[in-house]
Design a protein around this motif. Structure first.
Motif, PDB file in Angstrom:
ATOM      1  N   SER A  38       4.979  -4.037 -28.556  1.00  0.00           N
ATOM      2  CA  SER A  38       4.251  -4.752 -27.530  1.00  0.00           C
ATOM      3  C   SER A  38       4.684  -4.374 -26.157  1.00  0.00           C
ATOM      4  CB  SER A  38       4.124  -6.138 -27.810  1.00  0.00           C
ATOM      5  OG  SER A  38       5.266  -6.964 -27.728  1.00  0.00           O
ATOM      6  N   GLN A  39       6.038  -4.051 -26.073  1.00  0.00           N
ATOM      7  CA  GLN A  39       6.581  -3.849 -24.526  1.00  0.00           C
ATOM      8  C   GLN A  39       6.199  -2.508 -23.948  1.00  0.00           C
ATOM      9  OE1 GLN A  39      10.476  -5.148 -25.378  1.00  0.00           O
ATOM     10  NE2 GLN A  39      10.246  -6.841 -24.142  1.00  0.00           N
ATOM     11  N   VAL A  40       6.219  -1.480 -24.864  1.00  0.00           N
ATOM     12  CA  VAL A  40       5.855  -0.279 -24.403  1.00  0.00           C
ATOM     13  C   VAL A  40       4.337  -0.031 -23.690  1.00  0.00           C
ATOM     14  CG1 VAL A  40       5.343   2.286 -25.078  1.00  0.00           C
ATOM     15  CG2 VAL A  40       7.303   0.762 -26.275  1.00  0.00           C
ATOM     16  N   ARG A  41       4.079   0.724 -22.421  1.00  0.00           N
ATOM     17  CA  ARG A  41       3.172   0.819 -21.801  1.00  0.00           C
ATOM     18  C   ARG A  41       2.469   2.135 -21.947  1.00  0.00           C
ATOM     19  NH1 ARG A  41       2.804  -3.867 -23.131  1.00  0.00           N
ATOM     20  NH2 ARG A  41       3.112  -5.652 -21.775  1.00  0.00           N
ATOM     21  N   PRO A  42       1.276   2.443 -21.682  1.00  0.00           N
ATOM     22  CA  PRO A  42       0.836   3.621 -21.608  1.00  0.00           C
ATOM     23  C   PRO A  42       1.719   4.765 -20.551  1.00  0.00           C
ATOM     24  CG  PRO A  42      -1.153   2.050 -21.674  1.00  0.00           C
ATOM     25  CD  PRO A  42       0.134   1.575 -21.401  1.00  0.00           C
ATOM     26  N   ARG A  43       1.786   4.179 -19.380  1.00  0.00           N
ATOM     27  CA  ARG A  43       2.785   5.080 -18.527  1.00  0.00           C
ATOM     28  C   ARG A  43       4.042   5.475 -19.274  1.00  0.00           C
ATOM     29  NH1 ARG A  43       3.864  -0.289 -16.914  1.00  0.00           N
ATOM     30  NH2 ARG A  43       5.831  -0.726 -17.002  1.00  0.00           N
ATOM     31  N   HIS A  44       4.537   4.847 -20.288  1.00  0.00           N
ATOM     32  CA  HIS A  44       5.849   5.411 -21.057  1.00  0.00           C
ATOM     33  C   HIS A  44       5.331   6.567 -21.700  1.00  0.00           C
ATOM     34  CE1 HIS A  44       7.115   0.962 -20.390  1.00  0.00           C
ATOM     35  NE2 HIS A  44       7.857   1.760 -19.667  1.00  0.00           N
ATOM     36  N   GLY A  45       4.071   6.850 -22.096  1.00  0.00           N
ATOM     37  CA  GLY A  45       3.744   7.989 -22.908  1.00  0.00           C
ATOM     38  C   GLY A  45       4.140   9.344 -22.206  1.00  0.00           C
ATOM     39  N   ALA A  46       4.273   9.108 -20.895  1.00  0.00           N
ATOM     40  CA  ALA A  46       4.772  10.441 -20.209  1.00  0.00           C
ATOM     41  C   ALA A  46       6.252  10.878 -20.674  1.00  0.00           C
ATOM     42  CB  ALA A  46       4.971  10.251 -18.709  1.00  0.00           C
ATOM     43  N   VAL A  47       7.027   9.970 -21.271  1.00  0.00           N
ATOM     44  CA  VAL A  47       8.191  10.210 -22.004  1.00  0.00           C
ATOM     45  C   VAL A  47       7.915  10.477 -23.391  1.00  0.00           C
ATOM     46  CG1 VAL A  47      10.623   9.463 -22.511  1.00  0.00           C
ATOM     47  CG2 VAL A  47       9.589   9.278 -20.038  1.00  0.00           C
ATOM     48  N   LEU A  48       7.518   9.123 -23.910  1.00  0.00           N
ATOM     49  CA  LEU A  48       7.582   8.898 -25.639  1.00  0.00           C
ATOM     50  C   LEU A  48       6.768  10.218 -26.191  1.00  0.00           C
ATOM     51  CD1 LEU A  48       7.638   5.372 -25.863  1.00  0.00           C
ATOM     52  CD2 LEU A  48       9.519   6.840 -26.272  1.00  0.00           C
ATOM     53  N   ALA A  49       5.554  10.605 -25.502  1.00  0.00           N
ATOM     54  CA  ALA A  49       4.651  11.532 -26.223  1.00  0.00           C
ATOM     55  C   ALA A  49       5.286  12.978 -26.144  1.00  0.00           C
ATOM     56  CB  ALA A  49       3.388  11.456 -25.305  1.00  0.00           C
ATOM     57  N   TYR A  50       6.250  12.969 -25.398  1.00  0.00           N
ATOM     58  CA  TYR A  50       6.984  14.605 -25.158  1.00  0.00           C
ATOM     59  C   TYR A  50       8.399  14.616 -25.915  1.00  0.00           C
ATOM     60  CZ  TYR A  50       2.693  15.127 -22.440  1.00  0.00           C
ATOM     61  OH  TYR A  50       1.402  15.379 -22.175  1.00  0.00           O
ATOM     62  N   LEU A  51       8.658  13.462 -26.058  1.00  0.00           N
ATOM     63  CA  LEU A  51      10.125  13.454 -26.435  1.00  0.00           C
ATOM     64  C   LEU A  51      10.455  14.152 -27.774  1.00  0.00           C
ATOM     65  CD1 LEU A  51      12.956  12.342 -25.602  1.00  0.00           C
ATOM     66  CD2 LEU A  51      12.441  10.137 -26.718  1.00  0.00           C
ATOM     67  N   VAL A  53      12.721  14.569 -31.094  1.00  0.00           N
ATOM     68  CA  VAL A  53      13.641  13.546 -32.005  1.00  0.00           C
ATOM     69  C   VAL A  53      14.994  13.942 -31.703  1.00  0.00           C
ATOM     70  CG1 VAL A  53      14.364  12.785 -34.281  1.00  0.00           C
ATOM     71  CG2 VAL A  53      11.935  13.322 -33.871  1.00  0.00           C
ATOM     72  N   GLU A  54      15.571  15.025 -31.487  1.00  0.00           N
ATOM     73  CA  GLU A  54      16.698  15.583 -31.282  1.00  0.00           C
ATOM     74  C   GLU A  54      17.259  15.155 -29.562  1.00  0.00           C
ATOM     75  OE1 GLU A  54      14.521  17.906 -31.935  1.00  0.00           O
ATOM     76  OE2 GLU A  54      14.678  17.520 -34.085  1.00  0.00           O
ATOM     77  N   GLY A  55      16.310  14.773 -28.711  1.00  0.00           N
ATOM     78  CA  GLY A  55      16.424  14.572 -27.235  1.00  0.00           C
ATOM     79  C   GLY A  55      15.863  15.625 -26.643  1.00  0.00           C
ATOM     80  N   SER A  56      15.673  15.358 -25.463  1.00  0.00           N
ATOM     81  CA  SER A  56      15.118  16.185 -24.409  1.00  0.00           C
ATOM     82  C   SER A  56      15.456  15.972 -23.066  1.00  0.00           C
ATOM     83  CB  SER A  56      13.435  15.805 -24.218  1.00  0.00           C
ATOM     84  OG  SER A  56      12.769  16.137 -25.572  1.00  0.00           O
ATOM     85  N   ARG A  57      15.651  17.053 -22.344  1.00  0.00           N
ATOM     86  CA  ARG A  57      16.104  16.913 -20.723  1.00  0.00           C
ATOM     87  C   ARG A  57      14.921  16.236 -20.026  1.00  0.00           C
ATOM     88  NH1 ARG A  57      19.611  22.165 -18.913  1.00  0.00           N
ATOM     89  NH2 ARG A  57      21.131  21.839 -20.356  1.00  0.00           N
ATOM     90  N   ALA A  58      15.355  15.469 -19.188  1.00  0.00           N
ATOM     91  CA  ALA A  58      14.152  14.897 -18.052  1.00  0.00           C
ATOM     92  C   ALA A  58      13.372  15.741 -17.337  1.00  0.00           C
ATOM     93  CB  ALA A  58      14.914  13.698 -17.092  1.00  0.00           C
ATOM     94  N   SER A  59      14.010  16.922 -17.284  1.00  0.00           N
ATOM     95  CA  SER A  59      13.132  18.166 -16.610  1.00  0.00           C
ATOM     96  C   SER A  59      12.212  18.678 -17.366  1.00  0.00           C
ATOM     97  CB  SER A  59      14.170  19.188 -15.926  1.00  0.00           C
ATOM     98  OG  SER A  59      14.823  19.801 -17.006  1.00  0.00           O
ATOM     99  N   ASP A  60      12.568  18.807 -18.333  1.00  0.00           N
ATOM    100  CA  ASP A  60      11.486  19.156 -19.527  1.00  0.00           C
ATOM    101  C   ASP A  60      10.519  18.137 -19.878  1.00  0.00           C
ATOM    102  OD1 ASP A  60      13.037  21.666 -20.035  1.00  0.00           O
ATOM    103  OD2 ASP A  60      13.972  20.753 -21.649  1.00  0.00           O
ATOM    104  N   LEU A  61      10.793  17.090 -19.630  1.00  0.00           N
ATOM    105  CA  LEU A  61       9.717  15.983 -19.876  1.00  0.00           C
ATOM    106  C   LEU A  61       8.615  15.829 -18.723  1.00  0.00           C
ATOM    107  CD1 LEU A  61      11.957  12.979 -21.336  1.00  0.00           C
ATOM    108  CD2 LEU A  61      10.267  14.459 -22.647  1.00  0.00           C
ATOM    109  N   ALA A  62       9.255  16.429 -17.574  1.00  0.00           N
ATOM    110  CA  ALA A  62       8.443  16.386 -16.345  1.00  0.00           C
ATOM    111  C   ALA A  62       7.556  17.366 -16.541  1.00  0.00           C
ATOM    112  CB  ALA A  62       9.395  16.231 -15.163  1.00  0.00           C
ATOM    113  N   ALA A  63       8.102  18.361 -16.876  1.00  0.00           N
ATOM    114  CA  ALA A  63       7.328  19.847 -16.810  1.00  0.00           C
ATOM    115  C   ALA A  63       6.327  19.496 -17.860  1.00  0.00           C
ATOM    116  CB  ALA A  63       8.296  20.925 -17.032  1.00  0.00           C
TER     117      ALA A  63
END
Length: 150
Positions: A38-51, A53-63
């Protein structure tokens, strides 16, 4: 005919895309809330949708998400505070950090994927399997073309 009436009757790509996005987000996050997220918001999808499982760099998530790196940094800070991700050294480059999902984050990712599969199956049943498959194919082509023209 007034512009607003015309846009209602013959919505353009932007209106159709935003209606779809907001409707999908509303249903997805409502259903995720019912599963304990319940604490996750749609804006968090910009990270969680592209993340990964082994991890991602922030620059890759941004792109991938189309968000600025600073926005991703803020979202990652929020998700760290909520317990969904953590920052770890990147084994390939010790100067860089990976954003890695925690157990809670992985649970969210699995449940989100399952809910989206269910939602897509519901749409396919409603409009027909072939029509939905063709819609997805064409929508993906349009999205890829639009991304290239940015």
């Amino acid at each position: 005919m007034r512009r607003s009436e015309r846009k209602r009757e013959v919505p353009d790509l932007g209106i159709l895309s935003s209606r779809t996005l907001f409707s999908v987000q509303k249903e997805l996050f409502s259903r995720l809330s019912e599963t304990g997220h319940s604490q996750v918001r749609p804006r968090h999808g910009a990270v969680l949708a592209y993340l990964d499982v082994e991890g991602s760099r922030a620059s890759d998530l941004a792109a991938q998400s189309g968000q600025h790196k600073q926005v991703i940094g803020t979202l990652v800070d929020e998700l760290v505070a909520l317990g969904y991700v953590e920052r770890q050294p990147d084994p390939a480059d010790r100067r860089a950090k990976l954003i890695v999902p925690t157990e809670l984050g992985r649970d969210h990712m699995v449940k989100s994927d399952a809910i989206l599969v269910e939602m897509e199956a519901e749409h396919a049943r409603a409009v027909g399997e072939e029509a939905y498959a063709e819609f997805k194919r064409v929508f993906q082509l349009v999205a890829e073309r639009q991304t290239r023209t940015k």
